[in-house]
Motif scaffolding. Structure first.
Motif, PDB file in Angstrom:
ATOM      1  N   ASP A 101     -19.755  -3.136  -9.663  1.00 56.06           N
ATOM      2  CA  ASP A 101     -20.421  -2.026 -10.349  1.00 56.06           C
ATOM      3  C   ASP A 101     -20.336  -2.189 -11.860  1.00 56.06           C
ATOM      4  OD1 ASP A 101     -21.005  -0.867  -7.893  1.00 56.06           O
ATOM      5  OD2 ASP A 101     -19.117   0.237  -7.849  1.00 56.06           O
ATOM      6  N   ASN A 102     -19.191  -2.619 -12.345  1.00 60.46           N
ATOM      7  CA  ASN A 102     -19.034  -2.806 -13.794  1.00 60.46           C
ATOM      8  C   ASN A 102     -19.956  -3.903 -14.323  1.00 60.46           C
ATOM      9  OD1 ASN A 102     -17.036  -0.832 -13.756  1.00 60.46           O
ATOM     10  ND2 ASN A 102     -15.378  -2.317 -13.519  1.00 60.46           N
ATOM     11  N   LYS A 103     -20.065  -5.006 -13.590  1.00 62.71           N
ATOM     12  CA  LYS A 103     -20.940  -6.094 -14.017  1.00 62.71           C
ATOM     13  C   LYS A 103     -22.400  -5.664 -14.029  1.00 62.71           C
ATOM     14  CE  LYS A 103     -18.121  -9.567 -14.758  1.00 62.71           C
ATOM     15  NZ  LYS A 103     -18.057 -10.293 -16.056  1.00 62.71           N
ATOM     16  N   LEU A 104     -22.820  -4.916 -13.024  1.00 62.68           N
ATOM     17  CA  LEU A 104     -24.194  -4.428 -12.978  1.00 62.68           C
ATOM     18  C   LEU A 104     -24.477  -3.484 -14.135  1.00 62.68           C
ATOM     19  CD1 LEU A 104     -26.903  -4.194 -11.524  1.00 62.68           C
ATOM     20  CD2 LEU A 104     -25.906  -2.385 -10.101  1.00 62.68           C
ATOM     21  N   ARG A 105     -23.518  -2.623 -14.449  1.00 59.86           N
ATOM     22  CA  ARG A 105     -23.696  -1.703 -15.568  1.00 59.86           C
ATOM     23  C   ARG A 105     -23.785  -2.459 -16.892  1.00 59.86           C
ATOM     24  NH1 ARG A 105     -19.296   0.587 -15.096  1.00 59.86           N
ATOM     25  NH2 ARG A 105     -19.908   1.944 -13.375  1.00 59.86           N
ATOM     26  N   GLU A 106     -22.960  -3.491 -17.046  1.00 55.28           N
ATOM     27  CA  GLU A 106     -23.003  -4.290 -18.274  1.00 55.28           C
ATOM     28  C   GLU A 106     -24.328  -5.025 -18.417  1.00 55.28           C
ATOM     29  OE1 GLU A 106     -19.674  -6.881 -18.193  1.00 55.28           O
ATOM     30  OE2 GLU A 106     -18.180  -5.270 -18.328  1.00 55.28           O
ATOM     31  N   ASP A 107     -24.856  -5.542 -17.317  1.00 52.61           N
ATOM     32  CA  ASP A 107     -26.140  -6.248 -17.371  1.00 52.61           C
ATOM     33  C   ASP A 107     -27.273  -5.312 -17.776  1.00 52.61           C
ATOM     34  OD1 ASP A 107     -24.848  -8.539 -16.625  1.00 52.61           O
ATOM     35  OD2 ASP A 107     -25.403  -8.399 -14.497  1.00 52.61           O
ATOM     36  N   LEU A 108     -27.277  -4.112 -17.214  1.00 54.58           N
ATOM     37  CA  LEU A 108     -28.326  -3.154 -17.567  1.00 54.58           C
ATOM     38  C   LEU A 108     -28.215  -2.714 -19.021  1.00 54.58           C
ATOM     39  CD1 LEU A 108     -28.466  -0.919 -14.364  1.00 54.58           C
ATOM     40  CD2 LEU A 108     -29.973  -2.788 -15.011  1.00 54.58           C
ATOM     41  N   GLU A 109     -27.016  -2.502 -19.489  1.00 58.29           N
ATOM     42  CA  GLU A 109     -26.827  -2.111 -20.892  1.00 58.29           C
ATOM     43  C   GLU A 109     -27.255  -3.233 -21.829  1.00 58.29           C
ATOM     44  OE1 GLU A 109     -26.088   0.770 -22.147  1.00 58.29           O
ATOM     45  OE2 GLU A 109     -25.903   1.685 -20.141  1.00 58.29           O
ATOM     46  N   ARG A 110     -27.016  -4.484 -21.441  1.00 58.68           N
ATOM     47  CA  ARG A 110     -27.433  -5.615 -22.277  1.00 58.68           C
ATOM     48  C   ARG A 110     -28.958  -5.703 -22.353  1.00 58.68           C
ATOM     49  NH1 ARG A 110     -28.839 -10.642 -20.819  1.00 58.68           N
ATOM     50  NH2 ARG A 110     -28.096 -10.289 -18.690  1.00 58.68           N
ATOM     51  N   LEU A 111     -29.634  -5.499 -21.195  1.00 57.09           N
ATOM     52  CA  LEU A 111     -31.090  -5.525 -21.198  1.00 57.09           C
ATOM     53  C   LEU A 111     -31.678  -4.403 -22.056  1.00 57.09           C
ATOM     54  CD1 LEU A 111     -31.783  -6.297 -17.426  1.00 57.09           C
ATOM     55  CD2 LEU A 111     -31.963  -7.877 -19.348  1.00 57.09           C
ATOM     56  N   LYS A 112     -31.064  -3.245 -22.019  1.00 59.86           N
ATOM     57  CA  LYS A 112     -31.547  -2.130 -22.842  1.00 59.86           C
ATOM     58  C   LYS A 112     -31.284  -2.384 -24.326  1.00 59.86           C
ATOM     59  CE  LYS A 112     -30.713   1.253 -19.169  1.00 59.86           C
ATOM     60  NZ  LYS A 112     -29.914   2.428 -18.739  1.00 59.86           N
ATOM     61  N   LYS A 113     -30.163  -3.000 -24.616  1.00 60.32           N
ATOM     62  CA  LYS A 113     -29.785  -3.225 -26.011  1.00 60.32           C
ATOM     63  C   LYS A 113     -30.702  -4.229 -26.689  1.00 60.32           C
ATOM     64  CE  LYS A 113     -25.773  -4.316 -28.880  1.00 60.32           C
ATOM     65  NZ  LYS A 113     -24.328  -4.682 -28.882  1.00 60.32           N
ATOM     66  N   ILE A 114     -31.108  -5.287 -25.968  1.00 59.45           N
ATOM     67  CA  ILE A 114     -31.978  -6.299 -26.563  1.00 59.45           C
ATOM     68  C   ILE A 114     -33.448  -5.900 -26.451  1.00 59.45           C
ATOM     69  CG2 ILE A 114     -30.305  -8.105 -26.045  1.00 59.45           C
ATOM     70  CD1 ILE A 114     -32.032  -8.983 -23.719  1.00 59.45           C
ATOM     71  N   ARG A 115     -33.724  -4.750 -25.882  1.00 56.73           N
ATOM     72  CA  ARG A 115     -35.074  -4.201 -25.774  1.00 56.73           C
ATOM     73  C   ARG A 115     -36.007  -5.128 -25.000  1.00 56.73           C
ATOM     74  NH1 ARG A 115     -35.498   0.970 -26.587  1.00 56.73           N
ATOM     75  NH2 ARG A 115     -37.646   0.752 -27.338  1.00 56.73           N
ATOM     76  N   SER A 116     -35.503  -5.713 -23.913  1.00 56.64           N
ATOM     77  CA  SER A 116     -36.355  -6.546 -23.073  1.00 56.64           C
ATOM     78  C   SER A 116     -37.266  -5.666 -22.225  1.00 56.64           C
ATOM     79  CB  SER A 116     -35.497  -7.439 -22.171  1.00 56.64           C
ATOM     80  OG  SER A 116     -34.802  -6.665 -21.217  1.00 56.64           O
ATOM     81  N   HIS A 117     -38.264  -6.284 -21.603  1.00 55.91           N
ATOM     82  CA  HIS A 117     -39.205  -5.513 -20.791  1.00 55.91           C
ATOM     83  C   HIS A 117     -38.486  -4.829 -19.631  1.00 55.91           C
ATOM     84  CE1 HIS A 117     -42.945  -4.430 -18.817  1.00 55.91           C
ATOM     85  NE2 HIS A 117     -42.493  -4.992 -17.694  1.00 55.91           N
ATOM     86  N   ARG A 118     -37.616  -5.552 -18.967  1.00 55.63           N
ATOM     87  CA  ARG A 118     -36.861  -4.958 -17.863  1.00 55.63           C
ATOM     88  C   ARG A 118     -35.964  -3.839 -18.365  1.00 55.63           C
ATOM     89  NH1 ARG A 118     -33.515  -9.384 -15.182  1.00 55.63           N
ATOM     90  NH2 ARG A 118     -32.787  -7.583 -13.984  1.00 55.63           N
ATOM     91  N   GLY A 119     -35.337  -4.034 -19.517  1.00 59.71           N
ATOM     92  CA  GLY A 119     -34.466  -3.001 -20.062  1.00 59.71           C
ATOM     93  C   GLY A 119     -35.218  -1.734 -20.407  1.00 59.71           C
TER      94      GLY A 119
END
Length: 227
Positions: free
Chosen positions: A186-204
């Protein structure tokens, strides 16, 4: 009065067997027999094995329907009942592994998949690497076997488990390969989603907006989930 397991099958069908008929009924009775093996108890006064009346009725029904001699089935049932009673002291109906409750009555190859992040295929491979029989009941596992299983899960590449089976390949931060389980997943999944949102990718951005991410149509579906 105590009823021995062998005498259950010597008595034959009887009038109780004629009351129930049909393939479905016999199938349910057959399943109830092996589920009811744990119903064999000990009388406090005589210290002899006793069988409940309902279990006795199922046994008589099976004796009347199955094409095996009653004495053969009685001997088989005696061995099984003695085995269950012998293992009753060490058997655990519920075990705790990786902060997860595991049903001890299920086979280890299936019961350990209750741990988040462990699937059927990885579980079978890890059990074989740990030299544990996958068909063994989870409640029969010793603490040493459980510890050895967790060692394999923690270091899968050390035991030559292929990388394509692992659920965490080439981690973004350290580039490691491993099997992530339990709360760490769960922690790894949360970190991945936060990284995608932070870099403003399409998925994020799609995650941030609460929209579908994997290319699904959204014209006529998923309207209530939009913000």
């Amino acid at each position: 009065m105590a009823v021995s397991s062998a005498s259950v099958f010597r008595e034959g069908g009887g009038k109780d067997a004629g009351e129930l008929s049909g393939g479905v009924t016999r199938l349910r009775a057959f399943i109830s027999l092996f589920r009811g093996l744990d119903a064999v108890a000990w009388d406090e006064g005589t210290r002899s094995p006793s069988v409940s009346p309902g279990f006795l009725r199922v046994a008589r029904l099976l004796t009347a329907r199955l094409p095996f001699p009653p004495i053969i089935i009685g001997l088989l049932f005696s061995v099984l009942s003695q085995t269950l009673i012998a293992n009753k002291e060490t058997f655990q109906h519920m075990i705790r592994v990786a902060n997860t409750n595991i049903d001890g009555k299920q086979k280890a190859g299936f019961a350990l998949t209750s741990i988040k992040g462990i699937g059927r295929r990885f579980c079978n491979i890890a059990l074989k690497k740990a030299e544990i029989d996958p068909t063994k009941r989870a409640g029969e596992l010793t603490q040493e076997e459980i510890d050895q299983f967790m060692v394999v899960v923690s270091n899968p590449r050390t035991f030559k488990i292929p990388d394509y089976i692992l659920n965490r390949r080439k981690d973004f931060k350290d580039g490691r390969y491993g099997q992530i389980i339990s709360s760490t997943l769960d922690n790894k999944l949360r970190e991945d989603l936060e990284r995608l949102k932070k870099i403003r990718s399409h998925r994020g951005i799609r995650h941030w907006w609460g929209l579908k991410v994997r290319g699904q149509h959204t014209k006529t579906s998923r309207r209530r989930g939009r913000r």
